[in-house]
Design a protein around this motif. Sequence first.
Motif, PDB file in Angstrom:
ATOM      1  N   GLN A 159       6.926   3.148 -14.598  1.00 22.61           N
ATOM      2  CA  GLN A 159       5.973   4.267 -14.491  1.00 22.61           C
ATOM      3  C   GLN A 159       6.438   5.154 -13.322  1.00 22.61           C
ATOM      4  O   GLN A 159       7.053   4.657 -12.383  1.00 22.61           O
ATOM      5  CB  GLN A 159       4.554   3.730 -14.265  1.00 22.61           C
ATOM      6  CG  GLN A 159       3.465   4.775 -14.268  1.00 22.61           C
ATOM      7  CD  GLN A 159       3.443   5.650 -15.525  1.00 22.61           C
ATOM      8  OE1 GLN A 159       4.169   6.643 -15.596  1.00 22.61           O
ATOM      9  NE2 GLN A 159       2.636   5.278 -16.509  1.00 22.61           N
ATOM     10  N   HIS A 160       6.150   6.440 -13.384  1.00 20.87           N
ATOM     11  CA  HIS A 160       6.657   7.349 -12.355  1.00 20.87           C
ATOM     12  C   HIS A 160       5.945   7.123 -11.013  1.00 20.87           C
ATOM     13  O   HIS A 160       4.724   6.957 -10.971  1.00 20.87           O
ATOM     14  CB  HIS A 160       6.501   8.792 -12.808  1.00 20.87           C
ATOM     15  CG  HIS A 160       7.173   9.041 -14.120  1.00 20.87           C
ATOM     16  ND1 HIS A 160       8.534   8.887 -14.287  1.00 20.87           N
ATOM     17  CD2 HIS A 160       6.677   9.370 -15.338  1.00 20.87           C
ATOM     18  CE1 HIS A 160       8.840   9.126 -15.554  1.00 20.87           C
ATOM     19  NE2 HIS A 160       7.731   9.415 -16.220  1.00 20.87           N
ATOM     20  N   ALA A 161       6.741   7.159  -9.936  1.00 18.84           N
ATOM     21  CA  ALA A 161       6.197   6.909  -8.598  1.00 18.84           C
ATOM     22  C   ALA A 161       5.096   7.909  -8.252  1.00 18.84           C
ATOM     23  O   ALA A 161       4.056   7.538  -7.700  1.00 18.84           O
ATOM     24  CB  ALA A 161       7.320   6.968  -7.561  1.00 18.84           C
ATOM     25  N   SER A 162       5.326   9.175  -8.602  1.00 16.53           N
ATOM     26  CA  SER A 162       4.337  10.223  -8.276  1.00 16.53           C
ATOM     27  C   SER A 162       2.984   9.894  -8.910  1.00 16.53           C
ATOM     28  O   SER A 162       1.929  10.058  -8.290  1.00 16.53           O
ATOM     29  CB  SER A 162       4.835  11.569  -8.800  1.00 16.53           C
ATOM     30  OG  SER A 162       5.219  11.436 -10.166  1.00 16.53           O
ATOM     31  N   TYR A 163       3.028   9.395 -10.138  1.00 17.19           N
ATOM     32  CA  TYR A 163       1.794   9.071 -10.858  1.00 17.19           C
ATOM     33  C   TYR A 163       1.120   7.816 -10.286  1.00 17.19           C
ATOM     34  O   TYR A 163      -0.096   7.791 -10.064  1.00 17.19           O
ATOM     35  CB  TYR A 163       2.089   8.897 -12.360  1.00 17.19           C
ATOM     36  CG  TYR A 163       0.895   8.390 -13.121  1.00 17.19           C
ATOM     37  CD1 TYR A 163      -0.170   9.227 -13.422  1.00 17.19           C
ATOM     38  CD2 TYR A 163       0.814   7.056 -13.512  1.00 17.19           C
ATOM     39  CE1 TYR A 163      -1.289   8.758 -14.090  1.00 17.19           C
ATOM     40  CE2 TYR A 163      -0.293   6.576 -14.190  1.00 17.19           C
ATOM     41  CZ  TYR A 163      -1.342   7.431 -14.475  1.00 17.19           C
ATOM     42  OH  TYR A 163      -2.449   6.955 -15.134  1.00 17.19           O
ATOM     43  N   ILE A 164       1.907   6.776 -10.014  1.00 15.19           N
ATOM     44  CA  ILE A 164       1.337   5.538  -9.451  1.00 15.19           C
ATOM     45  C   ILE A 164       0.630   5.862  -8.127  1.00 15.19           C
ATOM     46  O   ILE A 164      -0.509   5.437  -7.886  1.00 15.19           O
ATOM     47  CB  ILE A 164       2.450   4.476  -9.219  1.00 15.19           C
ATOM     48  CG1 ILE A 164       3.036   4.028 -10.554  1.00 15.19           C
ATOM     49  CG2 ILE A 164       1.907   3.278  -8.432  1.00 15.19           C
ATOM     50  CD1 ILE A 164       4.166   3.004 -10.439  1.00 15.19           C
ATOM     51  N   LYS A 165       1.298   6.655  -7.321  1.00 15.60           N
ATOM     52  CA  LYS A 165       0.746   7.045  -6.025  1.00 15.60           C
ATOM     53  C   LYS A 165      -0.591   7.789  -6.200  1.00 15.60           C
ATOM     54  O   LYS A 165      -1.579   7.473  -5.536  1.00 15.60           O
ATOM     55  CB  LYS A 165       1.782   7.947  -5.341  1.00 15.60           C
ATOM     56  CG  LYS A 165       1.466   8.312  -3.927  1.00 15.60           C
ATOM     57  CD  LYS A 165       2.643   9.099  -3.342  1.00 15.60           C
ATOM     58  CE  LYS A 165       2.200   9.794  -2.065  1.00 15.60           C
ATOM     59  NZ  LYS A 165       3.269  10.624  -1.514  1.00 15.60           N
ATOM     60  N   MET A 166      -0.608   8.741  -7.127  1.00 16.42           N
ATOM     61  CA  MET A 166      -1.847   9.504  -7.368  1.00 16.42           C
ATOM     62  C   MET A 166      -2.999   8.602  -7.804  1.00 16.42           C
ATOM     63  O   MET A 166      -4.144   8.815  -7.427  1.00 16.42           O
ATOM     64  CB  MET A 166      -1.619  10.526  -8.487  1.00 16.42           C
ATOM     65  CG  MET A 166      -1.218  11.886  -7.987  1.00 16.42           C
ATOM     66  SD  MET A 166      -1.178  13.139  -9.276  1.00 16.42           S
ATOM     67  CE  MET A 166      -0.776  12.322 -10.799  1.00 16.42           C
ATOM     68  N   GLN A 167      -2.701   7.591  -8.615  1.00 14.52           N
ATOM     69  CA  GLN A 167      -3.765   6.719  -9.104  1.00 14.52           C
ATOM     70  C   GLN A 167      -4.328   5.853  -7.980  1.00 14.52           C
ATOM     71  O   GLN A 167      -5.534   5.656  -7.883  1.00 14.52           O
ATOM     72  CB  GLN A 167      -3.267   5.838 -10.260  1.00 14.52           C
ATOM     73  CG  GLN A 167      -2.818   6.633 -11.473  1.00 14.52           C
ATOM     74  CD  GLN A 167      -3.827   7.703 -11.860  1.00 14.52           C
ATOM     75  OE1 GLN A 167      -4.984   7.403 -12.140  1.00 14.52           O
ATOM     76  NE2 GLN A 167      -3.404   8.954 -11.870  1.00 14.52           N
ATOM     77  N   GLN A 195       2.190   1.921   2.388  1.00 15.00           N
ATOM     78  CA  GLN A 195       2.244   0.866   1.370  1.00 15.00           C
ATOM     79  C   GLN A 195       2.126   1.467  -0.036  1.00 15.00           C
ATOM     80  O   GLN A 195       2.790   1.018  -0.967  1.00 15.00           O
ATOM     81  CB  GLN A 195       1.124  -0.149   1.596  1.00 15.00           C
ATOM     82  CG  GLN A 195       1.412  -1.085   2.763  1.00 15.00           C
ATOM     83  CD  GLN A 195       0.270  -2.055   3.021  1.00 15.00           C
ATOM     84  OE1 GLN A 195      -0.899  -1.667   3.027  1.00 15.00           O
ATOM     85  NE2 GLN A 195       0.611  -3.318   3.238  1.00 15.00           N
ATOM     86  N   ILE A 196       1.290   2.473  -0.171  1.00 19.88           N
ATOM     87  CA  ILE A 196       1.132   3.132  -1.471  1.00 19.88           C
ATOM     88  C   ILE A 196       2.458   3.728  -1.928  1.00 19.88           C
ATOM     89  O   ILE A 196       2.903   3.522  -3.054  1.00 19.88           O
ATOM     90  CB  ILE A 196       0.014   4.216  -1.402  1.00 19.88           C
ATOM     91  CG1 ILE A 196      -1.359   3.538  -1.296  1.00 19.88           C
ATOM     92  CG2 ILE A 196       0.080   5.158  -2.604  1.00 19.88           C
ATOM     93  CD1 ILE A 196      -2.547   4.494  -1.207  1.00 19.88           C
ATOM     94  N   GLN A 197       3.127   4.439  -1.004  1.00 18.95           N
ATOM     95  CA  GLN A 197       4.418   5.050  -1.351  1.00 18.95           C
ATOM     96  C   GLN A 197       5.452   3.968  -1.690  1.00 18.95           C
ATOM     97  O   GLN A 197       6.179   4.079  -2.677  1.00 18.95           O
ATOM     98  CB  GLN A 197       4.910   5.905  -0.171  1.00 18.95           C
ATOM     99  CG  GLN A 197       6.209   6.649  -0.464  1.00 18.95           C
ATOM    100  CD  GLN A 197       6.020   7.726  -1.526  1.00 18.95           C
ATOM    101  OE1 GLN A 197       5.172   8.598  -1.376  1.00 18.95           O
ATOM    102  NE2 GLN A 197       6.789   7.659  -2.625  1.00 18.95           N
ATOM    103  N   ALA A 198       5.504   2.911  -0.872  1.00 25.75           N
ATOM    104  CA  ALA A 198       6.524   1.876  -1.053  1.00 25.75           C
ATOM    105  C   ALA A 198       6.363   1.160  -2.394  1.00 25.75           C
ATOM    106  O   ALA A 198       7.334   0.949  -3.131  1.00 25.75           O
ATOM    107  CB  ALA A 198       6.447   0.877   0.101  1.00 25.75           C
ATOM    108  N   VAL A 199       5.137   0.810  -2.745  1.00 22.97           N
ATOM    109  CA  VAL A 199       4.925   0.053  -3.983  1.00 22.97           C
ATOM    110  C   VAL A 199       5.111   0.964  -5.199  1.00 22.97           C
ATOM    111  O   VAL A 199       5.597   0.521  -6.253  1.00 22.97           O
ATOM    112  CB  VAL A 199       3.558  -0.674  -3.947  1.00 22.97           C
ATOM    113  CG1 VAL A 199       2.409   0.218  -4.360  1.00 22.97           C
ATOM    114  CG2 VAL A 199       3.587  -1.959  -4.768  1.00 22.97           C
ATOM    115  N   ALA A 200       4.799   2.240  -5.037  1.00 17.01           N
ATOM    116  CA  ALA A 200       5.033   3.200  -6.127  1.00 17.01           C
ATOM    117  C   ALA A 200       6.528   3.332  -6.389  1.00 17.01           C
ATOM    118  O   ALA A 200       6.973   3.317  -7.544  1.00 17.01           O
ATOM    119  CB  ALA A 200       4.416   4.556  -5.775  1.00 17.01           C
TER     120      ALA A 200
END
Length: 216
Positions: A159-167, A195-200
């Motif tokens: 899944q795209h990092a930008s989207y995971i981060k937004m969610q 952490q949000i950025q890293a896991v995304a």
Amino acid sequence: MKQWLFISLLAIVSHIALAAGDVETGRQLAMQGNNQGATACVACHGANGEGNASAGFPRLTGLNAEYLAKQLRDYRAGSRTNPTMNPIAAALDAAASRDVAAYYASLDPAGDASKGKESAAGRTLALRGDWDNTIPACVSCHGPGGRGVDPAFPALAGQHASYIKMQLQAWRDGKRRNDANDLMKVVAERMSEEQIQAVADYFAAAPVQPDAGADQ
Ligand code: HEC
Ligand code: HEC
């Protein structure tokens, strides 16, 4: 007693009939939209449901049909809010939602290179969690490698990092409220921005599971 049995069987059979969407009808909707005001899904989610990393449009392939239909229902009901998807979902009835969900679940998500950066911190969080801050490992719910556990826990791999981060931010900020028992809210609230950025990044770079979503 016999009559009761008959009615239960009827309920089960009609539930199955209702639950299965029609892939071909769903494909047409994805390609063309409908005249109730739904825009063609391919305009944003890509010709093959691969999404768009820079725009933050999620990949829809690799996700299970029931999960996808639930999201459309939640956008309609307003427990998930997004200015783009709310009006589109409002233009789909329950049958159309199931059809288009069945179509995306039928596509093969493999072969599309993921765009994330490797992240060691993200990997640790994903696989082991951060127990000092009571954050469980993501894979404990989302399955090994983030492949997803049908139908309730969506795939995160690829899944795209930008989207995971937004969610994750949407849950933390109370804008996405459609998770059973606040399972994701509780996780997202405890995460730092780093952490949000890293896991995304970690999940975006994880290989998409070829058979993800295929059991629908
Ligand atoms: C104009 C761009 C656009 C169009 C057209 C569009 N979408 Fe979306 N879609 C988005 C965006 C942006 C999001 C992420 C919204 C959010 O943050 O909740 C999204 C999210 C979704 C999700 C949630 C995915 C997930 O992983 O939870 C589903 C399902 C979805 N769209 C289905 C559709 C379907 C079906 C159509 C066509 C009928 C469609 N979309 C048309 C932009 C679009
Ligand atoms: C206790 C179980 C649980 C844990 C642990 C968990 N999740 Fe989730 N997650 C869920 C559920 C349930 C959903 C689906 C909610 C819904 O129905 O929309 C979800 C959805 C998501 C989504 C939305 C996917 C999409 O396509 O829209 C993201 C992103 C996500 N989780 C990331 C994470 C990350 C990152 C972690 C680890 C830090 C994590 N989750 C840990 C239960 C969990």
